[in-house]
Design an enzyme around this catalytic site. Structure first.
Site, mmCIF file in Angstrom:
data_model
loop_
_atom_site.group_PDB
_atom_site.id
_atom_site.type_symbol
_atom_site.label_atom_id
_atom_site.label_comp_id
_atom_site.label_asym_id
_atom_site.label_seq_id
_atom_site.Cartn_x
_atom_site.Cartn_y
_atom_site.Cartn_z
ATOM 1 N N SER A 9 0.826 -1.212 0.000
ATOM 2 C CA SER A 9 0.000 0.000 0.000
ATOM 3 C C SER A 9 0.858 1.258 0.000
ATOM 4 O O SER A 9 1.852 1.354 0.711
ATOM 5 C CB SER A 9 -0.922 0.006 1.228
ATOM 6 O OG SER A 9 -0.182 -0.134 2.422
ATOM 7 N N TYR A 15 -1.374 -7.592 -5.817
ATOM 8 C CA TYR A 15 -0.191 -7.864 -6.638
ATOM 9 C C TYR A 15 -0.468 -9.039 -7.577
ATOM 10 O O TYR A 15 -0.907 -10.105 -7.150
ATOM 11 C CB TYR A 15 1.011 -8.140 -5.740
ATOM 12 C CG TYR A 15 1.692 -6.884 -5.249
ATOM 13 C CD1 TYR A 15 1.127 -5.631 -5.435
ATOM 14 C CD2 TYR A 15 2.933 -6.953 -4.614
ATOM 15 C CE1 TYR A 15 1.770 -4.481 -4.999
ATOM 16 C CE2 TYR A 15 3.583 -5.799 -4.178
ATOM 17 C CZ TYR A 15 2.994 -4.568 -4.368
ATOM 18 O OH TYR A 15 3.635 -3.440 -3.935
ATOM 19 N N LYS A 20 13.500 1.704 2.952
ATOM 20 C CA LYS A 20 12.681 2.674 2.217
ATOM 21 C C LYS A 20 11.273 2.712 2.782
ATOM 22 O O LYS A 20 10.699 1.664 3.088
ATOM 23 C CB LYS A 20 12.627 2.322 0.729
ATOM 24 C CG LYS A 20 12.063 3.439 -0.133
ATOM 25 C CD LYS A 20 12.293 3.168 -1.606
ATOM 26 C CE LYS A 20 11.276 2.203 -2.147
ATOM 27 N NZ LYS A 20 11.574 1.818 -3.555
ATOM 28 N N LYS A 28 7.257 4.655 2.473
ATOM 29 C CA LYS A 28 6.323 5.415 1.653
ATOM 30 C C LYS A 28 5.987 6.723 2.357
ATOM 31 O O LYS A 28 5.861 6.749 3.587
ATOM 32 C CB LYS A 28 5.039 4.602 1.445
ATOM 33 C CG LYS A 28 5.282 3.264 0.765
ATOM 34 C CD LYS A 28 5.717 3.434 -0.673
ATOM 35 C CE LYS A 28 6.031 2.100 -1.328
ATOM 36 N NZ LYS A 28 6.412 2.243 -2.745
ATOM 37 N N ASN A 77 5.371 7.813 -4.743
ATOM 38 C CA ASN A 77 4.493 7.189 -5.731
ATOM 39 C C ASN A 77 3.643 8.182 -6.515
ATOM 40 O O ASN A 77 2.458 7.952 -6.747
ATOM 41 C CB ASN A 77 3.611 6.130 -5.057
ATOM 42 C CG ASN A 77 4.414 4.927 -4.611
ATOM 43 O OD1 ASN A 77 4.976 4.928 -3.508
ATOM 44 N ND2 ASN A 77 4.537 3.927 -5.453
ATOM 45 N N GLU A 107 11.755 9.251 -4.111
ATOM 46 C CA GLU A 107 11.408 8.434 -5.279
ATOM 47 C C GLU A 107 10.032 8.818 -5.798
ATOM 48 O O GLU A 107 9.115 9.056 -5.011
ATOM 49 C CB GLU A 107 11.430 6.968 -4.838
ATOM 50 C CG GLU A 107 11.057 5.967 -5.899
ATOM 51 C CD GLU A 107 11.301 4.535 -5.422
ATOM 52 O OE1 GLU A 107 12.183 4.321 -4.565
ATOM 53 O OE2 GLU A 107 10.591 3.629 -5.883
#
Lengths: 438, 438
Positions: A25, A34, A219, A221, A251, A275
C-alpha cells in the site's frame, strides 16, 4: 545448439489478494492486489520452455493478457535461433509492428505485454545454454550482447559502438567481480518496513527484523499527509538509527512545486532519495525537483513507471535523477533494460532497479549482477530493492542473506511460478478467487 | 434536466481496409487499416445515447476494446448528472483507478480506451442539452468548463484560476467570433495529397483537386529516402506553387540528429513545419530539433502520439514545438484536450489538431471552433487537418467548403457511425471481413 521453434503458448492472469493486509500500500495505490500476466512459451522440447511475466496490481491484468495474445501472433512458428541471431530486429518487429505500435508506441499495456514475451524468450535462451540469465549475459561477447539492443531514438546519447567499447573496457576484470558476487552477493535494501497501511507496532517489528537480517538501507512510503510522514519517519529512525540509510517514495502523488515544499519539511530525516515525486512522464519536473533538493543532499530517483529508454535518456540528459530505478518489465524486456543500464553508466548514474511486486526480485537479481560485473564495476550508491512477499510462489525464489542478494545457479531467468500457485490464484477461476465469490 | 443513468454499453472493433489502396501510408505505418474502438453508452432514454470512438490502425484494436470493457465496470450504473456535476473527479476516477493506473498510467491502450468512453459521455451531454458539442462548450460558463478539467501534474504551468481568467478575458467577444465561424468556417489543410504510397499521377491529380476545392495549405509525408522526399516535394511544389503553404511529416522515423540533417536538405522547399521528427516521447529531442531548424524558419510540430497533458506541458516549457497537434482521442478525451489547448494558449503556441484517420475530423471541428471562439481568438498560424477519407460512414460527417471546416448544427459530438457501416466492417465477423477470408 538445438533447433527449436516456438510452437504454442499459454498466458495466465494470476492475482494475489495483497490488498487484504495492505502489503504494497502507498499513497497512490492503497489497495493493490499484486498480480501478473504470466506467459509460457512451448517448443518441441518439453524441458525447454520459456517463462516470463509482467507485474500488475489487479484490475487491468486482463487487458495485458489480451495484448500478449495479440503479440504472440508474431512469435508462434518462429525459430528460436532466428530470434537470438538478430534479437534487436526481432525486438523491433514486436515493439514497432506497423499496426500495433499505434496503441503504444512502446508504452503502457502493449509494452508491458512485450516484456513478458521478451523475458520469456531470454529465459528460454538461458535454459538452452544451461546458464542462469545473469551468467549468460556476463559470458556473452560485447558485440553479441549489444546486437540484442535496439538503439532507435537513443543514438544521440549512446551508439552501438560506444556500448561495445564500454563493455570491452570492463572485460579483463570480469572474472574477479564474478567471483566477488558469487561469494558476497549484491547489496539490497528493504521496502517491507515502509508500506503506508501498516500500524506502528507492525512497522517497529519489521524494522527490528530487517536489522537482524542484516539490512543497512530502508525505504518508506510518504505522501499521505505531512504529519503521518513525520510520524512514520520518526518511528523508523528511532528503530534504525542515523547510521543506516533511509529513502522515501511518494508514488507520484505530488505536483512539482508541492514535491519540493514537502521534501524540504522532511529534510532533517537525512534522506538519501525521494522516489517518484511526481508524474513519471515529467522529465522537466523531475529536473526542477532535483535542482531544488540538491542543496539538501536529497537525490531524486524514479523509473518503475518510466515506460521506455527514451524517457530514461531524457532523465539522464537533464540531470533529473541521481538514481536510475529501471523496471524489468515496465521496459520492453531485458534488451531495453540493458540499453538503459548502459546509458546510465555513461552518465555515471547508479542503477538501483525497482523490485518487489510479483517476480520483480526474481528478475532484477540477474540485472544487478550483470550491471556490477560487466558494466559499472562499482557498488557506490548501488543497491537493489528487496521486498519479502510472495516469493513462496516461485520455483527458484530470490533470496537475500545478510542484506545482500544471493546468486542463483539454476538455468533461466527464473521467474517460473509453482503450478499449484498458478492454479490457486488464477483469476477469476482459480480456487482462491472462486472461494472469495461464495 | 432529465435524470439518466448509464444502463449498459456496446463496444465494437471496426476496421476499414485502407491498406489496400495505401491511404494513410507513411514511412512508419506503410499498411494501416484505419480502424476504431467504437463505444455506445445506453441510458433509460433510447434517444439519448452517447457515441465515442478511439482511432486505431488495425491489429491492436481488439486490445483497446478489452480495455474499454474493463473501464466500463466503473461507468455502468452511474447517474449522468453525477458525472457532469463533477466531471474532473469522474475523469480522475477512471484515469487514475488505483489498480488500473498501473497498466498506464494515462498512456497507451488504457488512455485510448478512456478517450472513447469520455468522449461518448460528452456526446451524451451535448445531446441532453440539444447542442452540437462545440456550442455546448462555447456557451458554458468558464467556471463550469474548467470544473471538467483535472489539473494534476500541470499546476506548475497552469492553475485552475488562471484557466478561468483566460476564458473570462475572451468572454465579451465570444458572440462575434461565433458568428464569424458560422459564416466562414475554420481554416483547414489537406493531407490527402501526401501519403507515401501514391504514384506521381495520383498525387498530381489530388493536388489539382485540392486547389480547386480551395485549400491553401498542404501536408506531405517524408522520411522514406531523401531522394524520394525531394521527388515528392518537387512535384507538389510544381502543382501548388510557392504561394501556398507546405508542411511535412516524418512520422517518427528519425533519430534526433538525423532529423536535423535531413531537414536541412529539404529546407529549400520552404516548409512551414516538420511534424513528428522523432519519438513522440522525446521532449528534449524535439527541443534540439526546434533549436537547430529555427534559423531555417522551419517549425516543429507534434502531438498525435503525445499521450497526455504532461508531455505537452514539457514540449511547451522547453520551446520544443511551434505547433500543438493535440489528438482528440490520444489524450484522455475532451477534458484533457481542453487542458492542453489552454496551456498552449498560455505559451502562445497555436493549436493545429491532428485529424484524418477514422472520426478524427468529425471530432476536431468542435475543438477548433471552441479554440477560436473561446480561447485563442486568432487564426494566425492556426489550421486543422482534413483528410477526405471514410466520411461516408458517419451520420454527420465533417465537411470542408472552400478549404474551411463547416460548422455542424446537429446535437452531439457527432462521431456516430452508420449502422450499416458498423455491420459491414466489424472485425472479424462483419460481412466485409468474412468475405476477405473466403
Amino acid at each position: 545448439m538445438v533447433q527449436l521453434t516456438i510452437k504454442d503458448f499459454i498466458v495466465k492472469d494470476i492475482r494475489f489478494p495483497t490488498s487484504l493486509e495492505k502489503h504494497g500500500s502507498d499513497a497512490m495505490h492503497p489497495d493493490g492486489d499484486y498480480s501478473c500476466a504470466y506467459v509460457i512459451l512451448n517448443t518441441e522440447d518439453p524441458k525447454l520452455t520459456g517463462h516470463g511475466l509482467t507485474f500488475t496490481i489487479g484490475k487491468g491484468t486482463e487487458v495485458v493478457v489480451k495484448a500478449v495474445e495479440s503479440l504472440m501472433d508474431l512469435v508462434i512458428g518462429v525459430k528460436v535461433n532466428d530470434i537470438i541471431n538478430d534479437f534487436a530486429s526481432f525486438w523491433r518487429k514486436l515493439s514497432s509492428h506497423s499496426q500495433m505500435r499505434w496503441i503504444g508506441p512502446e508504452k503502457g499495456v502493449i509494452h508491458l505485454a512485450l516484456a513478458a514475451v521478451i523475458n520469456a524468450l531470454w529465459d528460454l535462451w538461458a535454459k538452452m545454454e544451461g546458464k542462469p540469465l545473469w551468467k549468460l549475459i556476463v559470458d556473452m561477447e560485447p558485440e553479441k550482447l549489444v546486437s540484442t539492443i535496439d538503439f532507435r531514438y537513443i543514438s544521440d546519447v549512446l551508439t552501438k559502438e560506444e556500448a561495445i567499447e564500454m563493455l570491452k573496457s570492463k572485460r579483463s576484470t570480469v572474472k574477479d567481480r564474478e567471483k566477488e558476487i558469487i561469494d558476497k552477493g549484491y547489496p539490497a535494501y528493504t521496502t517491507s518496513i515502509g508500506w503506508i497501511g501498516y500500524d506502528d507496532e507492525t512497522r517497529r517489528g519489521l524494522c527490528r527484523d530487517a536489522l537482524k537480517q542484516g539490512y543497512k538501507s530502508f525505504k518508506a512510503k510518504v505522501g499521505d499527509s505531512i504529519e503521518n510522514d513525520k510520524h512514520r519517519l520518526t518511528l523508523i529512525r528511532e528503530e534504525i538509527g542515523y547510521e543506516n540509510k533511509l529513502m522515501v517514495d511518494a508514488n507520484q502523488v505530488w505536483e512539482v512545486n508541492e514535491a519540493i515544499d514537502w521534501m524540504k519539511q522532511l529534510a532533517n530525516f537525512n534522506l538519501l532519495w525521494i522516489e517518484e515525486p511526481t508524474s513519471p512522464d515529467d522529465v522537466v519536473g523531475h529536473a526542477s525537483v532535483a535542482k531544488a533538493l540538491k542543496p539538501l543532499d536529497i537525490g531524486v530517483a524514479t523509473g518503475e513507471q518510466c515506460h521506455n529508454r527514451v524517457i530514461f535518456k531524457q532523465l539522464l540528459q537533464l540531470g533529473a535523477i541521481s538514481f536510475c530505478q529501471l523496471d524489468s518489465c515496465r521496459l520492453g524486456g531485458l534488451n531495453e533494460v540493458m540499453a538503459v543500464a548502459l546509458m546510465a553508466a555513461k552518465f555515471n548514474i547508479p542503477v538501483c532497479p525497482h523490485a518487489g511486486g510479483v517476480g520483480l526480485c526474481e528478475y532484477v537479481r540477474h540485472i544487478c549482477f550483470w550491471d556490477y560485473i560487466s558494466v559499472s564495476g562499482s557498488f557506490e550508491n548501488r543497491m537493489t530493492e528487496y521486498v519479502d512477499h510472495l516469493h513462496e510462489h516461485f520455483e527458484d525464489p530470490a533470496k537475500c542473506k545478510d542484506g545482500r542478494y544471493v546468486v542463483p545457479k539454476v538455468p533461466g531467468y527464473l521467474v517460473g511460478m509453482k503450478p499449484e500457485s498458478m492454479r490457486k490464484y488464477q483469476f477469476p477461476d482459480g480456487e482462491y478467487w472462486q472461494s472469495r465469490r461464495k
